[in-house]
Design a protein around this motif. Structure first.
Motif, PDB file in Angstrom:
ATOM      1  N   THR A  69       0.826  -1.208   0.000  1.00  8.30           N
ATOM      2  CA  THR A  69       0.000   0.000   0.000  1.00  8.30           C
ATOM      3  C   THR A  69       0.860   1.258   0.000  1.00  8.30           C
ATOM      4  OG1 THR A  69      -1.776  -1.148   1.182  1.00  8.30           O
ATOM      5  CG2 THR A  69      -1.844   1.248   1.196  1.00  8.30           C
ATOM      6  N   THR A  70       1.953   1.249   0.752  1.00  7.54           N
ATOM      7  CA  THR A  70       2.800   2.446   0.839  1.00  7.54           C
ATOM      8  C   THR A  70       3.775   2.577  -0.328  1.00  7.54           C
ATOM      9  OG1 THR A  70       4.326   1.203   2.268  1.00  7.54           O
ATOM     10  CG2 THR A  70       2.687   2.599   3.349  1.00  7.54           C
ATOM     11  N   LEU A  71       4.182   1.451  -0.918  1.00  2.00           N
ATOM     12  CA  LEU A  71       5.243   1.495  -1.926  1.00  2.00           C
ATOM     13  C   LEU A  71       4.770   1.217  -3.350  1.00  2.00           C
ATOM     14  CD1 LEU A  71       8.014  -0.465   0.016  1.00  2.00           C
ATOM     15  CD2 LEU A  71       7.820   2.014  -0.243  1.00  2.00           C
ATOM     16  N   VAL A  72       3.689   0.474  -3.507  1.00  2.00           N
ATOM     17  CA  VAL A  72       3.314  -0.018  -4.838  1.00  2.00           C
ATOM     18  C   VAL A  72       1.933   0.473  -5.273  1.00  2.00           C
ATOM     19  CG1 VAL A  72       2.896  -2.070  -6.230  1.00  2.00           C
ATOM     20  CG2 VAL A  72       4.764  -2.060  -4.551  1.00  2.00           C
ATOM     21  N   ASP A  73       0.911   0.175  -4.488  1.00  2.91           N
ATOM     22  CA  ASP A  73      -0.452   0.520  -4.885  1.00  2.91           C
ATOM     23  C   ASP A  73      -0.614   2.029  -5.028  1.00  2.91           C
ATOM     24  OD1 ASP A  73      -0.946  -2.134  -4.695  1.00  2.91           O
ATOM     25  OD2 ASP A  73      -2.122  -2.038  -2.858  1.00  2.91           O
ATOM     26  N   GLY A  74      -1.234   2.438  -6.114  1.00  5.37           N
ATOM     27  CA  GLY A  74      -1.417   3.864  -6.350  1.00  5.37           C
ATOM     28  C   GLY A  74      -0.139   4.576  -6.746  1.00  5.37           C
ATOM     29  N   ARG A  75       0.952   3.838  -6.876  1.00  3.35           N
ATOM     30  CA  ARG A  75       2.224   4.409  -7.312  1.00  3.35           C
ATOM     31  C   ARG A  75       2.650   3.818  -8.653  1.00  3.35           C
ATOM     32  NH1 ARG A  75       0.048   6.033  -3.313  1.00  3.35           N
ATOM     33  NH2 ARG A  75       1.119   7.071  -1.595  1.00  3.35           N
ATOM     34  N   SER A  76       2.353   2.533  -8.854  1.00  4.73           N
ATOM     35  CA  SER A  76       2.756   1.887 -10.104  1.00  4.73           C
ATOM     36  C   SER A  76       2.005   2.480 -11.294  1.00  4.73           C
ATOM     37  CB  SER A  76       2.514   0.378 -10.020  1.00  4.73           C
ATOM     38  OG  SER A  76       1.173   0.085  -9.688  1.00  4.73           O
ATOM     39  N   TYR A  77       0.691   2.716 -11.159  1.00  6.21           N
ATOM     40  CA  TYR A  77      -0.032   3.231 -12.317  1.00  6.21           C
ATOM     41  C   TYR A  77       0.274   4.701 -12.560  1.00  6.21           C
ATOM     42  CZ  TYR A  77      -3.807   5.757  -9.855  1.00  6.21           C
ATOM     43  OH  TYR A  77      -4.534   6.651  -9.105  1.00  6.21           O
ATOM     44  N   THR A  78       0.666   5.463 -11.517  1.00  8.41           N
ATOM     45  CA  THR A  78       1.069   6.850 -11.766  1.00  8.41           C
ATOM     46  C   THR A  78       2.434   6.897 -12.451  1.00  8.41           C
ATOM     47  OG1 THR A  78       2.022   7.063  -9.537  1.00  8.41           O
ATOM     48  CG2 THR A  78      -0.265   7.749  -9.836  1.00  8.41           C
ATOM     49  N   LEU A  79       3.313   5.963 -12.116  1.00 15.66           N
ATOM     50  CA  LEU A  79       4.588   5.861 -12.828  1.00 15.66           C
ATOM     51  C   LEU A  79       4.338   5.496 -14.285  1.00 15.66           C
ATOM     52  CD1 LEU A  79       7.628   5.673 -13.164  1.00 15.66           C
ATOM     53  CD2 LEU A  79       7.591   3.460 -11.987  1.00 15.66           C
ATOM     54  N   PHE A  80       3.456   4.520 -14.506  1.00  9.56           N
ATOM     55  CA  PHE A  80       3.120   4.111 -15.867  1.00  9.56           C
ATOM     56  C   PHE A  80       2.507   5.283 -16.637  1.00  9.56           C
ATOM     57  CE2 PHE A  80       2.053  -0.261 -17.861  1.00  9.56           C
ATOM     58  CZ  PHE A  80       2.479   0.186 -19.105  1.00  9.56           C
ATOM     59  N   ALA A  81       1.612   6.026 -15.995  1.00 11.54           N
ATOM     60  CA  ALA A  81       0.976   7.168 -16.653  1.00 11.54           C
ATOM     61  C   ALA A  81       2.006   8.231 -17.022  1.00 11.54           C
ATOM     62  CB  ALA A  81      -0.095   7.762 -15.744  1.00 11.54           C
ATOM     63  N   ALA A  82       2.937   8.506 -16.105  1.00  5.22           N
ATOM     64  CA  ALA A  82       3.979   9.498 -16.384  1.00  5.22           C
ATOM     65  C   ALA A  82       4.840   9.063 -17.567  1.00  5.22           C
ATOM     66  CB  ALA A  82       4.843   9.713 -15.147  1.00  5.22           C
ATOM     67  N   LEU A  83       5.205   7.786 -17.602  1.00  5.33           N
ATOM     68  CA  LEU A  83       6.022   7.285 -18.709  1.00  5.33           C
ATOM     69  C   LEU A  83       5.244   7.280 -20.016  1.00  5.33           C
ATOM     70  CD1 LEU A  83       7.871   4.356 -16.908  1.00  5.33           C
ATOM     71  CD2 LEU A  83       8.843   6.556 -17.607  1.00  5.33           C
ATOM     72  N   ALA A 293      10.566   7.203 -11.221  1.00  2.04           N
ATOM     73  CA  ALA A 293      11.204   7.351 -12.531  1.00  2.04           C
ATOM     74  C   ALA A 293      12.483   8.166 -12.427  1.00  2.04           C
ATOM     75  CB  ALA A 293      10.229   8.009 -13.513  1.00  2.04           C
ATOM     76  N   ALA A 294      12.464   9.199 -11.580  1.00  2.00           N
ATOM     77  CA  ALA A 294      13.661  10.019 -11.382  1.00  2.00           C
ATOM     78  C   ALA A 294      14.783   9.186 -10.754  1.00  2.00           C
ATOM     79  CB  ALA A 294      13.329  11.216 -10.492  1.00  2.00           C
ATOM     80  N   LEU A 295      14.431   8.364  -9.762  1.00  2.00           N
ATOM     81  CA  LEU A 295      15.428   7.519  -9.112  1.00  2.00           C
ATOM     82  C   LEU A 295      16.052   6.549 -10.101  1.00  2.00           C
ATOM     83  CD1 LEU A 295      16.816   6.526  -6.506  1.00  2.00           C
ATOM     84  CD2 LEU A 295      14.851   5.010  -6.164  1.00  2.00           C
ATOM     85  N   ILE A 296      15.246   5.940 -10.943  1.00  2.00           N
ATOM     86  CA  ILE A 296      15.763   4.989 -11.929  1.00  2.00           C
ATOM     87  C   ILE A 296      16.629   5.702 -12.965  1.00  2.00           C
ATOM     88  CG2 ILE A 296      15.096   3.353 -13.734  1.00  2.00           C
ATOM     89  CD1 ILE A 296      12.551   2.813 -12.016  1.00  2.00           C
ATOM     90  N   SER A 297      16.258   6.930 -13.330  1.00  2.00           N
ATOM     91  CA  SER A 297      17.073   7.686 -14.283  1.00  2.00           C
ATOM     92  C   SER A 297      18.439   8.019 -13.706  1.00  2.00           C
ATOM     93  CB  SER A 297      16.343   8.972 -14.680  1.00  2.00           C
ATOM     94  OG  SER A 297      15.168   8.682 -15.392  1.00  2.00           O
ATOM     95  N   LEU A 298      18.489   8.343 -12.416  1.00  2.00           N
ATOM     96  CA  LEU A 298      19.787   8.579 -11.775  1.00  2.00           C
ATOM     97  C   LEU A 298      20.613   7.302 -11.750  1.00  2.00           C
ATOM     98  CD1 LEU A 298      18.679  10.861  -8.797  1.00  2.00           C
ATOM     99  CD2 LEU A 298      20.040  11.545 -10.781  1.00  2.00           C
ATOM    100  N   TRP A 299      19.947   6.180 -11.489  1.00  2.00           N
ATOM    101  CA  TRP A 299      20.663   4.901 -11.508  1.00  2.00           C
ATOM    102  C   TRP A 299      21.201   4.600 -12.907  1.00  2.00           C
ATOM    103  CZ3 TRP A 299      18.246  -0.207 -12.954  1.00  2.00           C
ATOM    104  CH2 TRP A 299      19.168  -1.250 -12.833  1.00  2.00           C
ATOM    105  N   ALA A 300      20.417   4.960 -13.941  1.00  2.00           N
ATOM    106  CA  ALA A 300      20.835   4.681 -15.315  1.00  2.00           C
ATOM    107  C   ALA A 300      22.144   5.378 -15.669  1.00  2.00           C
ATOM    108  CB  ALA A 300      19.740   5.106 -16.287  1.00  2.00           C
TER     109      ALA A 300
END
Length: 391
Positions: A69-83, A293-300
């Motif tokens: 609930t804190t890390l995934v739900d309601g966060r995965s689809y907003t990440l997908f929407a942003a991408l 997405a920002a965190l993953i881009s920094l990792w990239a």
């Protein structure tokens, strides 16, 4: 410096020309999608639900419910929407670079959106009631002018839609009794495949517009990010990306805690308690998805292109195929006329199922990369979008 190069004739970007950051984000996002989707199939007897997820009672289930609930739900689809919004700007930019008019680019983007709606409805009817493709297709059709909006206008409207979407998200998050579950999600116990397909067809007509509303804020943030090439050229935006991570992720996690207390069964309450927590959960999720997405881009920027990174990038390049492939597993595992695990599987058991399914799609995508194959659904969508006369 990570860059993309434009393809000839305004067509889709070649695999070798794609930026690493967005593809890595899509590849990892599919793990979040798998985790978020599996628990929605559970319907143990006599257990109430919040957002179609059984309220946890055992300690292992409570730990998983709180974390998801804190890390995934309601966060995965907003990440997908942003991408998804980010990708729309990339498509538009390629048309612009190749001398295509705005009228042509707008028609192409809307055609792509319409075909996503078609694919999403088919996906929902045949496999998965919680399809997100149709919702993003709706956003593409209705909000295509946003790709040319100013950054200030995009961020203002992202805030407006985030509030509207959060209100709807909250309204749909009231606890549901076991009896109510049978009414709201009849396909979960329907043993006739044709009747189950019909009920999912009706459901997607309601769920797709609702999900589009709740995702619109993150979608516009993705368009804003693409306008400044935030995830394609992260080395030029280090300060902004770090601020997004350091602010967005803590806000997202803390904002998810009140709802997590109810989904995990630590607290018990009715609609008047859960709905405000769900509104906060949704609002902070709009910050969380782009922050991931920002965190993953920094990792990239630091990631070495070894086997793991290459496989994840291949998965991101075939995200549509991998997303639908997950639904095949869910259908086998949870359809009442197949394995019917929904009434019997514990919440914690969905985690290894989700991780294993995602890992299989990563292996599949990497095999396709090595064999020189694009994802079949990506190929189909490109052909439908860039058909004769659409180039």
């Amino acid at each position: 410096m990570t860059q993309t190069t434009a393809p000839a004739a305004g067509g889709p970007t070649s695999v070798g020309a794609r930026a690493l950051g967005p593809d890595l984000a899509r590849g990892l996002l599919l793990l979040f999608i798998a985790l978020a989707n599996t628990h929605g199939f559970l319907h143990p007897d006599g257990v109430s639900t919040i957002r179609n997820t059984p309220i946890a009672s055992t300690l292992p289930d409570q730990v998983v419910s709180f974390a998801e609930t804190t890390l995934v739900d309601g966060r995965s689809y907003t990440l997908f929407a942003a991408l998804f919004g980010y990708g729309m700007v990339q498509v538009y930019r390629r048309q612009e670079i190749n001398g295509r008019s705005w009228k042509h680019a707008r028609a192409l983007l809307r055609r792509r959106g319409r075909w996503l709606i078609v694919l999403g409805v088919l996906h929902a009817v045949l496999l998965y009631y919680g399809d997100i493709l149709a919702a993003y297709g709706i956003l593409a059709v209705l909000l295509v002018p946003a790709v040319r909006s100013s950054s200030k206008r995009l961020l203002v409207w992202a805030g407006v839609w985030a509030v509207v979407g959060a209100a709807l998200y909250g309204a749909l998050s009231a606890p549901v009794s076991p009896e109510g579950m049978a009414t709201l999600y009849p396909w979960a116990s329907e043993h006739n495949p044709l009747v189950a397909m019909l009920t999912r067809a009706v459901a997607i007509l309601v769920s797709a517009p609702a999900l589009a509303l709740t995702a619109a804020g993150a979608f516009l943030i993705g368009i804003w990010a693409a306008r400044i090439r935030l995830f394609e050229q992260p080395e030029q935006h280090l300060v902004l990306l770090r601020r997004m991570v350091l602010i967005g992720i803590p806000v997202s996690v803390l904002g998810g805690v009140p709802l997590a207390l109810y989904t995990s069964g630590i607290l018990h309450g009715g609609a008047t308690d859960v709905v405000p927590a769900a509104v906060l959960h949704s609002l902070t999720g709009v910050a969380g998805g782009p922050a991931y997405a920002a965190l993953i881009s920094l990792w990239a920027l630091r990631a070495k292109r070894g086997r793991v990174v290459t496989a994840l990038q291949a998965t991101g390049q075939r995200s549509l195929t991998c997303y639908v492939s997950q639904s095949v597993v869910w259908a086998i595992a949870f359809f009442p006329y197949l394995l019917d695990l929904g009434p019997r599987m514990a919440l914690w058991q969905t985690v290894p199922l989700a991780v294993g399914t995602w890992a299989l799609t990563v292996l599949m995508a990497d095999w396709m990369r090595r064999a020189g194959h694009r994802g079949p659904l990506e190929v189909l969508l490109r052909r439908l979008t860039y058909r004769a006369g659409g180039r």
